[in-house]
Design a protein around this motif. Structure first.
Motif, PDB file in Angstrom:
ATOM      1  N   GLY A 189       3.812  66.126 -30.468  1.00  0.00           N
ATOM      2  CA  GLY A 189       2.613  66.959 -30.459  1.00  0.00           C
ATOM      3  C   GLY A 189       2.068  67.221 -31.847  1.00  0.00           C
ATOM      4  N   SER A 190       2.935  67.159 -32.873  1.00  0.00           N
ATOM      5  CA  SER A 190       2.450  67.340 -34.236  1.00  0.00           C
ATOM      6  C   SER A 190       1.622  66.142 -34.698  1.00  0.00           C
ATOM      7  CB  SER A 190       3.620  67.586 -35.199  1.00  0.00           C
ATOM      8  OG  SER A 190       4.467  66.456 -35.271  1.00  0.00           O
ATOM      9  N   VAL A 191       1.870  64.974 -34.121  1.00  0.00           N
ATOM     10  CA  VAL A 191       1.031  63.813 -34.415  1.00  0.00           C
ATOM     11  C   VAL A 191      -0.358  64.027 -33.810  1.00  0.00           C
ATOM     12  CG1 VAL A 191       0.881  61.301 -34.339  1.00  0.00           C
ATOM     13  CG2 VAL A 191       3.130  62.396 -34.300  1.00  0.00           C
ATOM     14  N   VAL A 192      -0.390  64.582 -32.599  1.00  0.00           N
ATOM     15  CA  VAL A 192      -1.663  64.914 -31.960  1.00  0.00           C
ATOM     16  C   VAL A 192      -2.433  65.920 -32.809  1.00  0.00           C
ATOM     17  CG1 VAL A 192      -2.744  65.921 -29.915  1.00  0.00           C
ATOM     18  CG2 VAL A 192      -0.716  64.472 -29.654  1.00  0.00           C
ATOM     19  N   CYS A 193      -1.752  66.964 -33.245  1.00  0.00           N
ATOM     20  CA  CYS A 193      -2.419  67.988 -34.059  1.00  0.00           C
ATOM     21  C   CYS A 193      -2.890  67.419 -35.386  1.00  0.00           C
ATOM     22  CB  CYS A 193      -1.476  69.168 -34.285  1.00  0.00           C
ATOM     23  SG  CYS A 193      -1.149  70.130 -32.789  1.00  0.00           S
ATOM     24  N   GLY A 194      -2.104  66.514 -35.950  1.00  0.00           N
ATOM     25  CA  GLY A 194      -2.519  65.888 -37.197  1.00  0.00           C
ATOM     26  C   GLY A 194      -3.788  65.090 -37.038  1.00  0.00           C
ATOM     27  N   ARG A 195      -3.907  64.371 -35.912  1.00  0.00           N
ATOM     28  CA  ARG A 195      -5.115  63.588 -35.657  1.00  0.00           C
ATOM     29  C   ARG A 195      -6.318  64.491 -35.383  1.00  0.00           C
ATOM     30  NH1 ARG A 195      -2.621  59.989 -37.493  1.00  0.00           N
ATOM     31  NH2 ARG A 195      -2.487  57.821 -36.819  1.00  0.00           N
ATOM     32  N   ALA A 196      -6.085  65.652 -34.788  1.00  0.00           N
ATOM     33  CA  ALA A 196      -7.188  66.551 -34.423  1.00  0.00           C
ATOM     34  C   ALA A 196      -7.593  67.488 -35.544  1.00  0.00           C
ATOM     35  CB  ALA A 196      -6.793  67.365 -33.194  1.00  0.00           C
ATOM     36  N   ALA A 197      -6.741  67.662 -36.551  1.00  0.00           N
ATOM     37  CA  ALA A 197      -6.854  68.766 -37.506  1.00  0.00           C
ATOM     38  C   ALA A 197      -8.198  68.877 -38.201  1.00  0.00           C
ATOM     39  CB  ALA A 197      -5.742  68.651 -38.549  1.00  0.00           C
ATOM     40  N   SER A 198      -8.795  67.758 -38.570  1.00  0.00           N
ATOM     41  CA  SER A 198      -9.996  67.819 -39.400  1.00  0.00           C
ATOM     42  C   SER A 198     -11.220  68.338 -38.665  1.00  0.00           C
ATOM     43  CB  SER A 198     -10.298  66.434 -39.992  1.00  0.00           C
ATOM     44  OG  SER A 198     -10.543  65.490 -38.965  1.00  0.00           O
ATOM     45  N   HIS A 199     -11.174  68.345 -37.335  1.00  0.00           N
ATOM     46  CA  HIS A 199     -12.342  68.794 -36.580  1.00  0.00           C
ATOM     47  C   HIS A 199     -11.960  69.783 -35.487  1.00  0.00           C
ATOM     48  CE1 HIS A 199     -13.867  65.010 -38.376  1.00  0.00           C
ATOM     49  NE2 HIS A 199     -15.018  65.670 -38.417  1.00  0.00           N
TER      50      HIS A 199
END
Length: 303
Positions: A189-199
């Motif tokens: 899930g931290s990979v998901v959050c990393g991909r989403a973080a900028s927006h």
């Protein structure tokens, strides 16, 4: 609140399409949304039982309980669901849990237990007048722990737009409170959050048991949110190589260890827990995650 529910199907387990609910969901229509999803879960249970899948029928039936509050439910395939703990419409501190691998309707109880433990701790610890809610967001098809998908960002790249849209709509529901929203991201899930973080418009992003985010540094996530990281001393993910390689056009691995000084996150203590213990009642990690959600400063790691 409508979250794209496009998980892969398991045609051997029949289930209805997700319930049609009014969009966008507002604080005033939350109860209607919860009721529609309970009805849908009950129908999914009946269909699974008729098909002979007693395990799925039992899981779906539990989700149809009148005391449960789902913003979304899709019983097809591995299943997707978004459950609320607390009064979301009035909350001014909201935590969104993003799960890691092997999370589905069939294994949902352990994810629910984590969300419940956090909500109970928040309820006890929140200052007087502070209202809290926790959202268990199983809004993407998680990879299997023993699979090639768990070592690549493909599932995270599919999930990130869904998480961004979910938080956008969550902001709309809680607009009257101006809620502080935290993403608590476990394992893949931290990979998901990393991909989403900028927006994604959140105040805090906490990475626990993380194999990496796909970014070399916290700054490279391009988020104004406070970025936190922790790992229990008995977590096997410490032994995972923190590398990122391009093999025949496929990215494998997720780069810098988020608890390393070079990543630049705010590292907090997680105690002696293992990979599945970050939300265990009474744990150091749960106490510190609670502080993060409340906008407080967690205990620093001394490891």
């Amino acid at each position: 609140m409508v979250v794209p529910l496009s998980g892969a199907t398991r045609p051997e387990i029949p289930a209805p399409a997700p319930a049609a609910v009014a969009t966008p969901v507002t604080a005033a229509t939350l109860d209607e949304t919860y009721a529609a999803n309970r009805v849908n879960a009950a129908e999914a249970s009946r269909m699974a039982a008729a098909h002979g899948d007693r395990e799925r029928a039992t899981a779906d039936r539990a989700m149809a309980d009148p005391a449960r509050h789902f913003l979304s439910f899709d019983g097809r395939g591995a299943g997707l669901a978004t459950e609320v703990f607390g009064d979301l419409a009035r909350a001014d501190r909201v935590a969104v849990l993003v799960p890691g691998s092997d999370t589905s309707i069939d294994t949902y109880d352990r994810f629910r237990d984590a969300a419940r433990a956090l909500h109970e701790r928040l309820t006890r610890q929140a200052p007087q007048g502070t209202r809290t809610a926790v959202v268990a967001w199983l809004g993407y098809q998680t990879p299997a722990t023993v699979s090639t998908t768990v070592t690549t960002p493909a599932r995270a790249e599919e999930a990130a737009p869904k998480l961004r849209e979910f938080v956008r709509q969550l902001r709309a529901v809680t607009a009257g409170q101006g809620a502080r929203i935290s993403l608590l991201c476990h394992s893949y899930g931290s990979v998901v959050c990393g991909r989403a973080a900028s927006h994604v418009a959140v105040d805090d992003i906490a990475l626990v048991g993380s194999p990496g985010t796909g970014a070399d540094t916290a700054a490279a996530l391009h988020t104004p949110a406070r970025v936190w990281a922790a790992r229990g001393s008995d977590d096997w993910v410490a032994e995972v190589p923190h590398v990122r390689l391009d093999l025949l056009g496929t990215t494998v691995g997720f780069g810098t260890d988020p608890v390393s000084p070079s990543f630049g996150a705010r590292v907090f203590a997680a105690g002696a827990g293992g990979h599945s213990d970050y939300f265990r009642p009474g744990s150091t990690s749960l106490a510190n995650l609670t502080r993060i959600v409340l906008g407080e400063t967690p205990e620093a790691s001394h490891g």
